[in-house]
Write an enzyme that holds these catalytic residues in place. Structure first.
Site: not given
Ligand code: G1P
Ligand code: ZN
Length: 542
Positions: A112-113, A276, A278, A280-281, A375
């Site tokens: 992801s991010h 981000d 991947d 989704d954000r 998302k």
């Molecule tokens: C974080 C975000 C959460 C999101 C997840 C995946 O998770 O807070 O809302 O769904 O990334 O993108 P966390 O690191 O808080 O467990």
């Molecule tokens: Zn992501």
């Protein structure tokens, strides 16, 4: 042609908020990825001859794991794998492909991010046939399997060419390399008023998207520049790179600051957005107005009928517990259902499948709808452009009129990253021990009305998820929430979420941290964050 390879279990393959996330060198250990992939297959039933979707965000190690997954899918009896060209599929696009082609499920490779590269993060996630992340029942089974696994199956064949669209045979299984963008862009065109957005843009409304050298580049170029007619160059950092060009591909005010500053400058664009790693954000910035993700959910819901795909209205809204309650006021006004779930998109799937909610969101720059089961960053950006085009108002006007109508939920998240794990756990344990005694007392002058550790009772499958975040509610609807991140790969991250509801429009222009200052001080008083973390300030404020 099919080998059964002996292996030894690893003890640390527990999926977190969104799949298994580890540093690349951890994944590069002997059989590490293979074990996890086999554990996924061993936890599923009935996929013989069925289709599996595989794709990732293109980060470092993506291609290697895709080759392994393809050969293992063949050896385990899948009939077909659909894989994005170059191994690329954004997370929402993967979700769409699973749904559109009625696949059995999918393997999404992403962290992801989180940053990418040889010493950065990698991840593997399994999505079920509805296109969404596997529910806890399955991720628990996968984890249990990883602890005892002793062999995996793999086809002994050469690597597949991932860079040519077409069908190939792999040990009796069909591999279809698909264009990763077209299906997704077509779906967006069915949901939003592309002609209206196109004329907004041709009328001089300047839009920029920062793809942060991550997966959304090709999607954003196709949609924004090709289909919506924005000038070439409107999508920045549009080439996905294995290390994201050393960017931290997290679209927020810290990591997408350049874009934010540009939109805020006098002669900058009218609208900026970022995604981000991947895809989704999302982050949405209008001239003179940053839209918080919690507000974005509420405002998309309130204006949903502007978009053709939602013209008949929405069935309900869901948000993760730490997300602000701004959307709750919209649901109340629309007379539709409102659901509060734990953090993580996997909790929305049941509600969407049951038709109880149409739009969902999280404070962590995540918004989406039942068009997929993830998302969806570009979806949110297009929704905003559609609303701007339909209302013929700027983002700033739309946001301010929403606040005037519903009140404003001041909101901020403070992250303390890289905290010693024992210290972070100690903070949470100490806080938990106090919860029962807090109601009725004052913290920094604020009266506590309730305090608990959030537990979710899924109304569809009746599963219960406990310990999902400590929340302390104050008189007047303000609250503070504490949680430990479930996506990090080193140490612990403490997240503090702070919210204050302000109905009075004459008090809507206060700087956010200032509006929340007494709550932030209350959080320090009750949790002793500085003492436990050894930090005087959060590492990231969003
Ligand atoms: C974080 C975000 C959460 C999101 C997840 C995946 O998770 O807070 O809302 O769904 O990334 O993108 P966390 O690191 O808080 O467990
Ligand atoms: Zn992501």
């Amino acid at each position: 042609m099919i080998s059964t390879v002996s292996t030894k279990p690893y003890a640390d393959q527990k999926p977190g908020t969104s799949g298994l996330r580890k540093k690349v060198p951890v994944f590069q250990q002997e059989n590490y990825a293979e074990n996890f992939i086999q554990a996924i297959f061993d936890s599923l039933e009935g996929f013989e001859g069925q289709t599996l979707v595989i794709g990732g965000d293109g980060r470092y190690y993506n291609r290697e794991v895709i080759q392994k997954a393809l050969k293992m899918a063949a050896a385990n009896g899948f009939g077909k794998v659909m894989v994005g060209k170059g191994g690329i599929l954004s997370t929402p696009a993967a979700s769409h492909v699973i749904r559109k082609y009625h696949a059995f499920g999918g393997i999404v490779l992403s962290a992801s991010h989180n940053p990418g590269g040889p010493t950065e993060d990698f991840g593997i996630k399994y999505n079920i046939g509805n296109g969404g992340p596997a529910p806890e029942k399955i991720t628990d089974a996968i984890f249990a399997r990883t602890k005892v696994i002793d062999s995996y199956k793999i086809a002994d064949v050469a690597d597949i060419d991932l860079d040519t669209v077409g069908s190939f045979d792999l040990a009796g299984m069909t591999v279809e390399v698909i264009d990763p963008v077209t299906d997704y862009a077509d779906l967006m065109e069915t949901l939003f008023d592309f002609p209206a957005i196109r004329s907004l843009i041709s009328g001089g409304f300047r839009v920029v998207i920062d793809s942060m050298s991550a997966v959304t580049g090709p999607y954003a170029v196709e949609i924004l520049e090709k289909r919506l007619g924005a000038p070439a160059g409107s999508v920045r950092n549009e080439v996905p790179l294995p290390d994201f060009g050393h960017h931290h591909p997290d679209p927020n005010l810290v990591h997408a600051k350049e874009l934010y500053d540009d939109v805020m400058s006098a002669d900058g664009p009218d609208f900026g957005a970022a995604s981000d790693g991947d895809g989704d954000r999302n982050m949405v910035v209008g001239k003179g107005m940053f839209v918080t993700p919690s507000d974005s959910l509420a405002m998309i819901a309130a204006n949903a009928t502007c978009a053709p795909g939602y013209k008949n209205g929405i069935a309900g809204i869901a948000r993760s517990m730490p997300t602000s309650a701004a959307a709750d006021r919209v649901a109340e006004k629309l007379g539709i259902g409102m659901f509060e779930t734990p953090t993580g998109w996997k909790f929305f799937g049941n509600l969407m499948d049951a038709g109880k909610v149409t739009v969902c969101g999280e404070e962590s720059f995540g918004t989406g709808s039942d068009h997929v089961r993830e998302k969806d960053g570009l979806w949110a950006v297009l929704f905003w452009l559609n609303i701007v085009a339909a209302r013929k108002q700027s983002v700033k006007q739309i946001v301010e009129s929403h606040w005037a109508e519903y009140g404003r939920n001041y909101y901020s998240r403070h992250d303390y990253e890289g905290v010693d794990t024992d210290n972070a756990n100690a903070l949470v344990t100490a806080l938990r021990a106090k919860l029962d005694s807090l109601p009725g007392t004052k913290i920094n002058g604020l009266t506590v009305t309730a305090a608990d550790d959030f537990a979710y009772h899924d109304p569809i499958d009746h599963s219960v998820s406990k310990n999902q975040g400590i929340r302390i509610l104050f008189e007047g609807g303000s609250r503070i929430v504490f949680r430990l991140s479930g996506t990090g790969t080193s140490g612990a991250t403490l997240r503090l979420y702070v919210e204050r509801y302000e109905p009075d429009a004459s008090r809507h222009g206060i700087e956010t941290q200032e509006a929340l200052a007494d709550l932030i001080a209350a959080a320090e008083e009750v949790a002793e964050i500085k003492r436990y973390t050894g930090m005087n300030e959060p590492t990231v404020i969003t």
